[in-house]
Design an enzyme around this catalytic site. Structure first.
Site, PDB file in Angstrom:
ATOM      1  N   GLY A   1     -12.425   4.297  -7.755  1.00 41.53           N
ATOM      2  CA  GLY A   1     -11.217   3.989  -7.040  1.00 41.53           C
ATOM      3  C   GLY A   1     -10.151   3.828  -7.313  1.00 41.53           C
ATOM      4  N   SER A   2      -8.708   3.928  -6.252  1.00 41.92           N
ATOM      5  CA  SER A   2      -7.856   4.037  -6.182  1.00 41.92           C
ATOM      6  C   SER A   2      -7.087   3.338  -4.667  1.00 41.92           C
ATOM      7  CB  SER A   2      -6.668   5.458  -6.797  1.00 41.92           C
ATOM      8  OG  SER A   2      -6.851   6.363  -5.946  1.00 41.92           O
ATOM      9  N   GLY A   3      -5.569   2.601  -4.759  1.00 35.50           N
ATOM     10  CA  GLY A   3      -5.587   2.580  -3.241  1.00 35.50           C
ATOM     11  C   GLY A   3      -3.814   2.715  -3.352  1.00 35.50           C
ATOM     12  N   ALA A   4      -3.500   2.080  -2.283  1.00 37.32           N
ATOM     13  CA  ALA A   4      -1.941   1.532  -2.810  1.00 37.32           C
ATOM     14  C   ALA A   4      -1.570   0.625  -3.817  1.00 37.32           C
ATOM     15  CB  ALA A   4      -1.626   0.848  -1.659  1.00 37.32           C
ATOM     16  N   GLN A   5      -2.314  -0.652  -4.618  1.00 37.30           N
ATOM     17  CA  GLN A   5      -1.706  -0.865  -5.095  1.00 37.30           C
ATOM     18  C   GLN A   5      -2.563  -0.460  -7.013  1.00 37.30           C
ATOM     19  OE1 GLN A   5      -4.025  -3.857  -3.081  1.00 37.30           O
ATOM     20  NE2 GLN A   5      -2.425  -5.133  -3.471  1.00 37.30           N
ATOM     21  N   GLY A   6      -3.462   0.311  -6.677  1.00 32.83           N
ATOM     22  CA  GLY A   6      -3.443   0.491  -8.128  1.00 32.83           C
ATOM     23  C   GLY A   6      -5.137   1.159  -8.091  1.00 32.83           C
TER      24      GLY A   6
ATOM     25  N   LYS B   1      -9.792  -4.853  -9.924  1.00 32.72           N
ATOM     26  CA  LYS B   1      -8.367  -3.660  -9.816  1.00 32.72           C
ATOM     27  C   LYS B   1      -6.975  -4.523 -10.178  1.00 32.72           C
ATOM     28  CE  LYS B   1      -6.714  -4.154  -5.400  1.00 32.72           C
ATOM     29  NZ  LYS B   1      -6.932  -4.000  -3.766  1.00 32.72           N
TER      30      LYS B   1
ATOM     31  N   ASP C   1      -5.896  -3.273  10.612  1.00 32.68           N
ATOM     32  CA  ASP C   1      -5.532  -1.862   9.290  1.00 32.68           C
ATOM     33  C   ASP C   1      -6.232  -1.730   8.593  1.00 32.68           C
ATOM     34  OD1 ASP C   1      -4.402   0.108   8.629  1.00 32.68           O
ATOM     35  OD2 ASP C   1      -3.866  -0.357   6.468  1.00 32.68           O
TER      36      ASP C   1
END
Ligand code: AMP
EC number: 2.7.11.24
Length: 414
Positions: free
Chosen positions: A47-52, A69, A165
């Site tokens: 997976g990937s998100g705003a942080q990496g 992560k 959020d």
């Protein structure tokens, strides 16, 4: 004493740097390189998100799969730094089965000067909720997932953390139907303006009081749960919007223009905008969530469908003062079948950093603060294991029911 202790920790940490070098290896994952402790093998992106990027890996020490992560240069700007620091501090002290547990933290760099990246090692789950939303779930699974979300949220609230959020990508599940919240949401002082990242932020689940910049209370998170439940029932995002304006239109088209006493709570310019929108009567919850969306093939399921709809009608209320609270939601007939005081009323964690949300620092200060958190963890923990609890669905399976894989997910953790 504390300062001297912290200095000693950092000195000791630096002295061990040569030994440390041998403990790491690098592997390319997508566009990124993960430099991790050798105990973590077989890295695969999940997976990937705003942080990496997030990878699954096998931990040879714990003999189990984990999630890792990578936070790349988390101190690079205020937004990244505040989020990384907050996440690190909170993850270290929160311990609840419905909040993701931290198993390890490390950096491959050997000194504060060289410090670049932080790796967070967490319990590995099978999928995020975006994937579950596609599935046709029965009332048992649906209500159990909601119950766990509410338990996690209640625990955060008890520690003074109001999320604001919550969204499906930040909630993860296992195929045994257990659920964990992945992050801690927006800091009270979060910069909500332009993020310094090309990453697109999902805002569909944010409550009217967030969209309209009003004050908020704990049940701001109930709105998000309502949006998630609605999406699980409809298999479509409830209030998709290109921006907040578009999103507000979607809210009032479906739920109706809010009453005058709500408008009076808005600041002048927002009120002018809201008042000048076309007026909508909205739809009844029977129209918004008709029977065909629910499993309703038996009297039991018909009852459950009407309870789920009743809960939706109490969560998706624009005016927060008239919206159900987390405690009331946990007592709602659709949810309270799962009520276990040990899960709902677990003692809240103590947050050591009282100024967590108010902190403003330069990049160099953030770098030091984050480095110190990582160093302390490396020094204080050896093999800190937080083991997940078995799912009651699986417990039931032991008593003869066929739920060995209740969500039937393609498993990352098996
Ligand atoms: P994040 O960067 O925390 O927003 O995570 C991005 C995505 O990575 C999530 O939406 C999940 O799909 C996946 N992910 C993150 N942490 C985990 C975990 N502990 N177990 C399984 N998947 C995860």
């Amino acid at each position: 004493v504390l300062v001297r202790f912290e200095k000693a920790v950092i000195k000791d940490f630096t002295m061990n740097k040569n030994k440390r070098e041998k403990e790491f290896y690098s592997v390319d994952v997508g566009d990124s390189t993960f430099t991790v402790l050798k105990r973590y093998q077989n890295l695969r992106p999940i997976g990937s998100g705003a942080q990496g990027i997030v990878c699954s890996a096998y931990d040879q020490n714990l003999e189990r799969n984990v999630a890792i992560k990578k936070l790349s240069r988390p101190f690079q700007n205020q937004t990244h730094a505040k989020r990384a620091y907050r996440e690190l501090v909170l993850m270290k002290c929160v311990n609840h089965k419905n909040i993701i547990g931290l198993l390890n933290v490390f950096t491959p760099q050997k000194s504060l000067e060289e410090f670049q990246d932080v790796y967070l090692v967490m319990e590995l789950m099978d999928a995020n909720l975006c994937q579950v939303i596609q599935m046709e779930l029965d009332h048992e699974r649906l209500s159990y997932l909601l119950y766990q979300m509410l338990c996690g949220i209640k625990h955060l609230h008890a520690a003074g953390i109001i999320h604001r959020d919550l969204k499906p990508s930040n909630i993860v599940v296992k195929s045994d139907c257990t659920l964990k919240i992945l992050d801690f949401g927006l800091a009270r002082t979060a910069a909500t303006g332009l993020l310094m990242t090309p990453y697109v932020v999902t805002r569909y689940y944010r409550a009217p009081e967030v969209i309209l910049g009003m004050g908020y209370q704990a049940n701001v998170d109930i709105w998000s749960v309502g949006c998630i439940l609605a999406e699980m029932v409809r298999h479509k995002i409830l209030f998709p919007g290109r921006d907040y304006i578009d999103q507000w239109n979607k809210v009032i088209e479906q739920l109706g223009t809010p009453s005058q006493d709500f408008l009076m709570k808005l600041n002048h310019s927002v009120r002018t905008y809201v008042e000048n929108r076309p007026r909508y009567a909205g739809y009844s919850f029977e129209k918004l969530f008709p029977d065909v969306l629910f499993p309703a093939d038996s009297d039991h399921n018909k009852l459950k469908a009407s309870q789920a709809r009743d809960l939706l009608s109490k969560m998706l209320v624009i005016d927060a003062s008239k919206r159900i609270s987390v405690d009331e939601a946990l007592q709602h007939p659709y949810i309270n079948v799962w009520y276990d005081p040990a899960e709902v009323e677990a003692p809240p964690p103590k947050i050591p950093d009282k100024q967590l949300d108010e902190r403003e620092h330069t990049v160099e200060e953030w770098k030091e603060l984050i480095y110190k958190e990582v160093s302390e963890w490396e020094e204080w923990t050896r093999n800190g294991v937080i083991r997940g609890q078995p799912s009651p669905l699986v417990r039931d399976e032991e008593s003869g029911m066929e739920w060995d894989d209740p969500l039937n997910l393609p498993s990352q953790s098996k």
